[in-house]
Design an enzyme around this catalytic site. Structure first.
Site, PDB file in Angstrom:
ATOM      1  CG  ASP A 124      16.763  44.894  40.896  1.00  0.00           C
ATOM      2  OD1 ASP A 124      16.453  44.358  39.846  1.00  0.00           O
ATOM      3  OD2 ASP A 124      17.056  43.913  41.929  1.00  0.00           O
ATOM      4  CG  HIS A 156      17.229  40.779  39.167  1.00  0.00           C
ATOM      5  ND1 HIS A 156      17.664  41.366  40.225  1.00  0.00           N
ATOM      6  CD2 HIS A 156      17.937  39.796  39.349  1.00  0.00           C
ATOM      7  CE1 HIS A 156      18.238  40.946  40.886  1.00  0.00           C
ATOM      8  NE2 HIS A 156      18.676  39.665  40.337  1.00  0.00           N
ATOM      9  CB  SER A 346      20.389  38.608  43.111  1.00  0.00           C
ATOM     10  OG  SER A 346      21.736  39.199  42.200  1.00  0.00           O
TER      11      SER A 346
END
Length: 555
Positions: A124, A156, A346
């Site tokens: 990520d 994220h 996600s």
């Protein structure tokens, strides 16, 4: 916290069962005739049905799979011989994590168990490595871009890592679902938010070589089978995923959000979720509906998990710069708007990754295909009664096999386990499993219409030699058997050279046979293919016979 505990009560039937079978409670769809449903269930199960009421039945059966497909059945639930309170974490912000109760994250335990640590790689945007919830969970990290993996300006990666492994039962913050997880952090997101296939592939290789058992990839590229200019398929990405699968790693990926697709909702899972053996995860909302952003896919959508209103960790520098006066620094509330009510596939995928880690931690001997099967086959089937109006019984394009249920999956470890497949990664001629033996061999493996349609085996044959292959596929399935000539590079219908096909069996059902005297020497490819929606174990046997001295080789 009382609310969390009460929502997790297990109220189940107490009915003795035979050793080779289990007891199941079966919901009757609204308006259906329970007597008619009972007869159909009895025919499938082969055991008498007990009527609980107009709303439910009870039956003993080896598996729930066939029961879910019976007309008039709304849901199927395995009966347990006891009822107990679920383990309730003392993390104060767990009440904000509504998804914990929805996926029954801790229902399998009455208190926090001691489990073997499992490594999960998060590919990520990096992580806030000093975050109090994560600093003791990280065992290693590496950056494959120009900035440090310990610096997550995007947020994220820290959000995803918190869902998976935020410190549990430590009296602060949130509760990570995968409490025995050791995190491997691979930073692959550039400063502009893009990911190169090269960085992704190198990160996968690094994660595998550092003993990851699960790789979480909460990103994806658009898949469009009808427009190659828009399709983002990468051979490098596929090869890297194949490398991970062949070395016993479970790859989990988000099916993708339609905001990057031509229309919403989009009918195809993105890459890498749309690659063989990758567990593709879609989203559901609080009310059980499937959000329009969650990609649909009749084949590659394997399971669903909550994907709206997700609460997790964020980098402290990001929250401090975004909302410096906010009280909950380092958490969703204090971050940029896109994280305050986190939504997207996600954020669904990490829950499945954490569930997989819990299964590996509970039984370290499990293989990845067994874990994937346990998660998908114990999922709570989505249908109109649970909020998904367009979902159907069994596998559907919106939720795959249904909603992730970690409690069910962990408890299923006490039942007979799915058979492991020692040949799991043999999907292409280049990765075919080589079979040796002068006279032949018998193989037992599994095939899955949704995730593992083709199993390919290489066998060495001499010119004029007779080969006889027999397949007994999964019961009730439709399978085919093919023999491809030496030099075959693809068996996909769109790319295969049909002149390379030496023989094919097209009998209806699961019993297939090929008998052929070959015209050239070399490595032939014997292919088992699932051609109808089904899955299960098959037996493949082939025999070689030396050419007779006066045999005439057909031209």
């Amino acid at each position: 916290m009382r609310r969390l505990v009460l929502a997790s009560l297990l109220v189940l039937l107490v009915v003795p069962g035979q050793a080779e079978a289990a007891r199941f409670a079966i919901g009757v769809q609204n308006g259906a005739d329970e007597s008619a449903v009972a007869k159909r269930v009895e025919a499938v199960a082969g055991h008498p049905v007990t009527k609980i009421g107009s709303f439910a039945l009870s039956v003993q059966a080896p598996t729930a799979r066939g029961l879910r497909a019976v007309k008039g059945v709304a849901w199927v639930e395995r009966a347990r011989p006891s009822r107990r309170l679920a383990f309730a974490p003392n993390d104060p912000l767990a009440v904000r994590q509504w998804y914990l109760t929805r996926i029954h994250a801790f229902d399998a335990w009455s208190q926090m168990p001691s489990l073997e640590n499992v490594r999960v790689a998060v590919l990520d945007s990096g992580v806030d490595s000093g975050h109090p919830e994560l600093q003791n969970q990280i065992v290693d990290g590496r950056s494959f871009v120009a900035s440090s993996w310990e610096n997550d300006t995007n947020g994220h990666g820290t959000f995803v890592a918190g869902e998976i492994a935020a410190a549990l039962n430590n009296g602060q913050g949130i509760a990570g679902v995968g409490f025995p997880v050791d995190l491997l952090i691979a930073k692959i997101v550039r400063s502009d938010g893009t990911i190169s296939p090269d960085a992704e592939a190198r990160a996968i290789h690094w994660a595998v070589d550092n003993d990851a058992r699960v790789i979480n990839m909460s990103f994806g590229g658009v898949r469009d089978p009808h427009d190659r200019s828009r399709d983002t398929y990468s051979r490098l990405e596929a090869a890297a995923v194949q490398y991970a699968v062949s070395r016993g790693v479970l790859v989990v990926a988000a099916v993708g959000n339609a905001d990057s697709a031509p229309s919403e909702p989009w009918g195809y899972a993105g890459y890498p979720a749309a690659l063989p053996h990758v567990l593709g995860v879609s989203s559901v909302g609080r009310d059980g509906t499937v959000p329009s952003f969650s990609n649909r896919d009749a084949r590659y959508n394997d399971i669903a998990a909550p994907g709206e209103g997700i609460f997790s960790t964020l980098p402290r520098p990001l929250t401090n710069s975004s909302r410096p006066s906010c009280i909950l620094q380092g958490y969703s509330d204090c971050g940029p708007m896109e994280f305050r009510r986190g939504e997207g596939t996600s954020f669904s995928a990490p829950q499945a990754s954490a569930g997989a880690a819990l299964l590996f931690a509970t039984n370290p001997a499990l293989q990845p295909d067994q874990v994937s099967n346990l998660l998908t086959r114990t999922a709570l089937d989505a249908h109109p009664d649970t909020g998904c109006v367009r979902c159907t019984n069994g596998h559907d394009p919106l939720t795959g096999w249904g909603l992730l249920d970690i409690g069910n999956a962990v408890r299923a470890l006490d039942d007979p386990l799915p058979e492991p497949d020692d040949y799991e990664a043999n999907d292409q001629p280049a990765t075919a499993a080589s079979l040796w033996g002068r006279k032949g061999q018998r193989i037992h493996a599994t095939i899955d219409y949704w995730d593992d349609r083709d199993d390919i085996y290489k066998i060495r044959l001499r010119r004029g030699q007779l080969v006889v292959a027999r397949l007994r596929g999964p019961q009730g399935a439709d399978t085919n058997l093919f023999l491809w000539k030496p030099g075959t590079t693809s068996i996909r219908s769109s790319a295969a050279d049909q002149r390379q096909l030496a023989a094919q069996s097209t009998s209806p059902g699961s019993i297939e046979k090929i008998r052929l005297q070959v015209r050239q020497s070399g490595w032939y490819y014997l292919v088992v293919k699932a051609t109808s929606p089904s899955s299960g174990r098959y037996a493949l046997r082939y025999r070689k016979r030396a050419p007779r001295a006066r045999a005439t080789v057909p031209r």
